[in-house]
Design an enzyme around this catalytic site. Structure first.
Site, mmCIF file in Angstrom:
data_model
loop_
_atom_site.group_PDB
_atom_site.id
_atom_site.type_symbol
_atom_site.label_atom_id
_atom_site.label_comp_id
_atom_site.label_asym_id
_atom_site.label_seq_id
_atom_site.Cartn_x
_atom_site.Cartn_y
_atom_site.Cartn_z
ATOM 1 N N GLU A 108 0.888 -1.080 0.047
ATOM 2 C CA GLU A 108 -0.034 0.100 0.035
ATOM 3 C C GLU A 108 0.858 1.290 0.083
ATOM 4 O O GLU A 108 0.434 2.355 -0.499
ATOM 5 C CB GLU A 108 -0.852 -0.004 1.234
ATOM 6 N N GLU A 128 -3.600 -9.528 3.866
ATOM 7 C CA GLU A 128 -4.235 -9.003 5.027
ATOM 8 C C GLU A 128 -5.327 -10.178 5.467
ATOM 9 O O GLU A 128 -5.638 -10.620 6.607
ATOM 10 C CB GLU A 128 -4.604 -7.878 4.814
HETATM 11 N N1 T1G Z 1 4.493 -7.239 11.980
HETATM 12 C C1 T1G Z 1 5.246 -7.771 12.746
HETATM 13 N N2 T1G Z 1 6.228 -8.649 12.946
HETATM 14 C C2 T1G Z 1 6.478 -9.150 11.765
HETATM 15 C C3 T1G Z 1 5.875 -9.009 10.541
HETATM 16 C C4 T1G Z 1 4.558 -7.926 10.551
HETATM 17 N N3 T1G Z 1 4.006 -7.610 9.598
HETATM 18 N N4 T1G Z 1 6.250 -9.838 9.724
HETATM 19 C C5 T1G Z 1 7.226 -10.639 10.034
HETATM 20 N N5 T1G Z 1 7.262 -10.408 11.440
HETATM 21 C C6 T1G Z 1 8.166 -10.817 12.194
HETATM 22 C C7 T1G Z 1 7.964 -12.518 12.462
HETATM 23 O O1 T1G Z 1 7.128 -12.754 13.546
HETATM 24 C C8 T1G Z 1 9.398 -12.947 12.747
HETATM 25 O O2 T1G Z 1 9.740 -12.586 14.268
HETATM 26 C C9 T1G Z 1 10.457 -11.989 11.992
HETATM 27 O O3 T1G Z 1 9.510 -10.975 11.734
HETATM 28 C C10 T1G Z 1 10.490 -12.786 10.680
HETATM 29 O O4 T1G Z 1 9.623 -13.358 10.117
HETATM 30 C C11 T1G Z 1 -2.271 -1.685 6.913
HETATM 31 C C12 T1G Z 1 -3.461 -4.219 8.094
HETATM 32 C C13 T1G Z 1 7.745 -10.942 5.326
HETATM 33 C C14 T1G Z 1 7.292 -13.168 4.078
HETATM 34 O O5 T1G Z 1 0.912 -10.691 6.617
HETATM 35 O O6 T1G Z 1 4.640 -13.052 5.671
HETATM 36 O O7 T1G Z 1 -0.249 -4.651 6.573
HETATM 37 O O8 T1G Z 1 9.851 -14.738 15.020
HETATM 38 O O9 T1G Z 1 9.943 -15.689 10.394
HETATM 39 O O10 T1G Z 1 9.945 -16.497 6.834
HETATM 40 O O11 T1G Z 1 -3.293 -2.780 5.532
HETATM 41 O O12 T1G Z 1 7.255 -12.753 7.722
HETATM 42 O O13 T1G Z 1 11.963 -13.664 14.289
HETATM 43 O O14 T1G Z 1 10.582 -12.709 16.541
HETATM 44 O O15 T1G Z 1 8.355 -15.004 8.946
HETATM 45 O O16 T1G Z 1 11.752 -14.676 5.872
HETATM 46 C C15 T1G Z 1 0.360 -7.699 6.325
HETATM 47 C C16 T1G Z 1 3.445 -10.927 7.009
HETATM 48 C C17 T1G Z 1 0.253 -7.274 7.827
HETATM 49 C C18 T1G Z 1 3.270 -10.290 6.081
HETATM 50 C C19 T1G Z 1 9.040 -13.028 5.771
HETATM 51 N N6 T1G Z 1 1.893 -8.356 6.100
HETATM 52 N N7 T1G Z 1 5.106 -11.651 7.264
HETATM 53 O O17 T1G Z 1 9.191 -14.398 6.092
HETATM 54 O O18 T1G Z 1 10.549 -14.438 8.366
HETATM 55 S S1 T1G Z 1 -1.265 -6.595 7.958
HETATM 56 C C20 T1G Z 1 1.825 -9.557 6.109
HETATM 57 C C21 T1G Z 1 5.379 -12.490 6.393
HETATM 58 C C22 T1G Z 1 -1.025 -5.168 7.005
HETATM 59 C C23 T1G Z 1 -2.318 -3.049 6.216
HETATM 60 C C24 T1G Z 1 -2.452 -4.154 7.082
HETATM 61 C C25 T1G Z 1 6.812 -13.099 6.702
HETATM 62 C C26 T1G Z 1 7.733 -12.691 5.630
HETATM 63 P P1 T1G Z 1 10.590 -13.442 15.393
HETATM 64 P P2 T1G Z 1 9.354 -14.635 9.545
HETATM 65 P P3 T1G Z 1 10.185 -15.039 6.958
#
Ligand code: T1G
Length: 662
Positions: A108, A128
């Site tokens: 976004e 999301e």
């Molecule tokens: N927020 C907080 N922590 C996050 C995070 C996030 N969005 N994404 C990852 N982490 C942390 C995760 O918990 C882990 O922590 C570390 O980063 C590494 O992640 C307004 C409402 C990016 C593909 O859904 O899909 O945006 O365990 O082990 O395998 O409209 O993380 O090390 O303490 O998964 O390399 C939308 C979520 C949010 C993407 C990387 N975004 N993340 O994968 O590492 S909602 C998502 C992923 C939003 C807006 C809306 C994957 C990754 P720790 P990992 P990875």
């Protein structure tokens, strides 16, 4: 100067202002990042020497979304959309420099910019919906304007990331830059100067019209119907369609204001809280708390798989998919050939479905070697035994491996319920033994139960867990015990389902209740699919079966009648020989009814769906609790991860233990 330049910094590159986000591990849009972005933007806009602005990130990926850890608390300003709208309305061109995975709020942010470039291999997406949410920071109104309805529906309601390259044609991504990561920022700055030199200015997506057609309503309805089936019981997918519909009908800011309201409602919902729990539970599952950091995982460069049957061949594919050379061993050439053909067919199916290309198929097949000679395993780092589920057969194989493998080789078994310590007890190096319990179809299922025996060394465990990550699995470490965690709970779940049949329910009734509740499939349809004889044999190997004549009696009845499930055309259901269509079978129901009377089981007048759901889910929870008390499961969230990724438990219910807590 921004309040916290370590998180968001601003630099001058002649006429280009470079705003860099640095918030490891994934540059999530925390409150501090939002604040920093706003301050840097204001600075860049007020600096007269600055003619264009680049937004970039440090670290392993561009912004991967809003900070999900902030969602359980009340949102703090500046709010994401306010920051993004500020970018959209900026008086100077703003360019997003994408790399890694630009997801959710990260994509976004990119859509709020006027231009988007990406380095080769970048993925973008709006996942999301996988958190029970919707894109809250402008995505539902921007993407329909720049990418059209069909793409918006697909990307937002399914939530699957896409290669940025695939969005150049739509004009969403302006340029793919093929360069070394270290040179990328410089290339983006050059691109920005090129824009200026060619007189290209601001290009707010909010001002773009939505291209509408007469088919829009039909398309929206089509997706509503499709998702009512595909995402049965889930709220977010339908709400996202409401937002996309608003993009057609309402001015940008009105549509966005509705989206925000709907986002807040979704965020507070039990479904989203359950799905956020699942997100973090999966990330903590592979963490080996209590294991000293001095324990280093062993190198695994060559793997072997014993047994080229359904599971063995699929397990070999897991390693080939991760480019790890794998040797498949079988007793004879015919069995090896059958295994290789099975693998080739599955890869060909993936090529036909466009999941991989022919070059991928060839590379993966080239990773797989075959042998009938154990001596060929002398330099193997890790072996996975996937042979017939018999203790005797497994101990014989392990004794063979003990003779030929190098002392540091890790010996893993894919047994789904046999005692790991008993298998290891015949070896000179029991500390090298670990359970790697794959789930069928192993090349697709993400779950891997890593079973720690009493003698399994921390080094063996760490090596197994690290390897699981390399092959793209979610590793959950569990203790040794009959059926480990998943299958032991499944036995309790199955027991209740079987008892309900004896009390008068029909297989279709139980299955409908559970799939309406959200399970991917009902227990009897699963039983028929995997083969009723599998459980039948497992129960015969079970050292401590309850002394209960009703225990899985309906299933035993089916097996004794040669009704093993789909593979024999009949089991709890019958299957149309032409279409394979599943149908209720009065013969099966009658057999069970007669047996129930013989066993003196009281018949229930009526059995409601709620009663069935409660009985089966409560059986799961009680067994889960026992597993926690016995230390076979380390965390309640691990149990949830196992059931969400191995048994089709509905993600919007968070898992049996999360459900229990609610
Ligand atoms: N927020 C907080 N922590 C996050 C995070 C996030 N969005 N994404 C990852 N982490 C942390 C995760 O918990 C882990 O922590 C570390 O980063 C590494 O992640 C307004 C409402 C990016 C593909 O859904 O899909 O945006 O365990 O082990 O395998 O409209 O993380 O090390 O303490 O998964 O390399 C939308 C979520 C949010 C993407 C990387 N975004 N993340 O994968 O590492 S909602 C998502 C992923 C939003 C807006 C809306 C994957 C990754 P720790 P990992 P990875």
């Amino acid at each position: 100067m921004p309040a916290n330049p370590s998180i968001v910094s601003f630099q001058h590159h002649q006429s280009i202002g470079l705003i860099t986000i640095n918030n490891p591990p994934v540059n999530a849009l925390s409150q501090a990042v939002r604040q920093g972005l706003l301050e840097c933007l204001q600075e860049a806009e007020s600096e007269h020497t600055i003619q264009a602005i680049v937004i970039a990130c440090q670290g392993r990926t561009f912004v991967a979304g809003a900070d999900i850890t902030e969602f359980d608390a009340a949102p703090k300003p500046p709010f994401l959309f306010d920051v993004f709208y500020r970018i959209d309305q900026c008086s100077k061109p703003v360019i997003a420099a994408l790399f890694g995975t630009a997801l959710g709020g990260g994509f976004e942010l990119a859509l709020a910019c006027h231009y988007r470039v990406a380095i080769t291999g970048t993925k973008v997406g709006l996942p999301e919906v996988t958190l029970g949410l919707l894109p809250a920071a402008g995505g539902t109104q921007c993407l329909p304007r720049i990418g059209g309805l069909a793409l918006s529906l697909d990307m937002m309601t399914l939530g699957k990331p896409r290669l940025a390259l695939s969005l150049v044609e739509e004009g969403i991504i302006d340029r793919i830059i093929d360069t070394e990561p270290s040179a990328y920022t410089e290339r983006v700055i050059e691109y920005s100067k090129e824009l200026l030199n060619t007189g290209q200015g601001v290009r707010p997506v909010s001002a773009m019209p939505v291209n509408t057609t007469d088919d829009d309503k039909a398309l929206l309805d089509q997706w509503r119907a499709k998702l009512a089936k595909k995402a049965k019981g889930q709220t977010a997918p339908q709400v996202i369609i409401d937002c996309i519909e608003d993009a057609i009908k309402l001015p940008f800011l009105d549509g966005q204001s509705n989206a925000r309201e709907r986002f807040l409602a979704c965020k507070a919902s039990s479904q989203s809280r359950a799905m956020r729990h699942a997100f973090f539970a999966e990330r903590s599952a592979s963490k080996l708390e209590g294991l000293s950091d001095d324990i280093i995982a062993g190198e695994v460069n060559r793997v072997a798989v014993i047994g080229a049957g359904t599971m063995g061949s699929a397990i070999a594919m897991c390693f080939a998919n991760a480019n790890i050379p794998v040797t498949l061993l079988e007793l004879n050439k015919e069995a090896l050939e059958a295994g290789l053909n099975r693998i080739n067919q599955r890869y060909q199916q993936s090529v036909d479905r466009g999941r991989i290309n022919a070059a991928d198929l060839n590379r993966r097949m080239a990773c797989i070697k075959t042998t009938c000679d154990y001596n060929d395993l002398a330099d193997i780092d890790l072996v996975v035994e996937a042979a017939f589920e018999s203790m005797e057969v497994k101990q014989t194989i392990f004794q063979q491996l003990d003779k030929v493998c190098k002392p540091e080789a890790i010996l893993a078994t894919n047994t789904s319920y046999l005692d790991i310590d008993t298998i290891a007890s015949v070896l000179s190096c029991p500390e090298q033994v670990v359970g790697l319990h794959f789930f069928s179809p192993a090349e697709r299922m993400k779950l891997l139960e890593v079973v720690r025996g009493n003698t399994t060394s921390p080094h063996t465990l760490k090596t197994a867990v690290e390897l699981a990550k390399r092959i793209g699995k979610i590793a959950v470490v569990v203790g040794n015990g009959y059926g480990f965690v998943g299958n032991r709970m499944y036995a309790s779940y199955g027991r209740e389902a079987q008892n309900l049949l004896l009390e008068g329910a029909t297989p279709a009734q139980v299955d409908k209740a559970m799939s309406d509740w959200g399970m991917a499939m009902g227990p009897f349809a699963v039983n028929d699919l995997s083969g009723i004889d599998i459980g039948y044999k497992a129960r015969r190997e079970h050292p401590g079966l309850p002394d209960d004549p009703c225990y899985f009696r309906p299933a035993d009845l089916m097996v004794e009648a040669g009704r093993l499930g789909q593979k024999t055309g009949a089991g709890f259901y019958r299957y149309d020989p032409q279409t394979g269509q599943r149908e209720s079978d009065p013969i099966a129901i009658e057999r069970i009814r007669a047996e129930a009377i013989k066993l003196g089981v009281p018949q229930r007048e009526s059995i409601s769906a709620e009663h069935i759901q409660q009985r089966l889910v409560t059986a799961l929870i009680n067994e889960g609790r026992a597993l926690l008390q016995q230390g076979i499961a380390r965390r309640a969230s691990d149990i949830d991860v196992i059931w969400l990724n191995g048994y089709g438990f509905p993600r919007f219910r968070g898992g049996p233990m999360w459900w229990a807590d609610q």
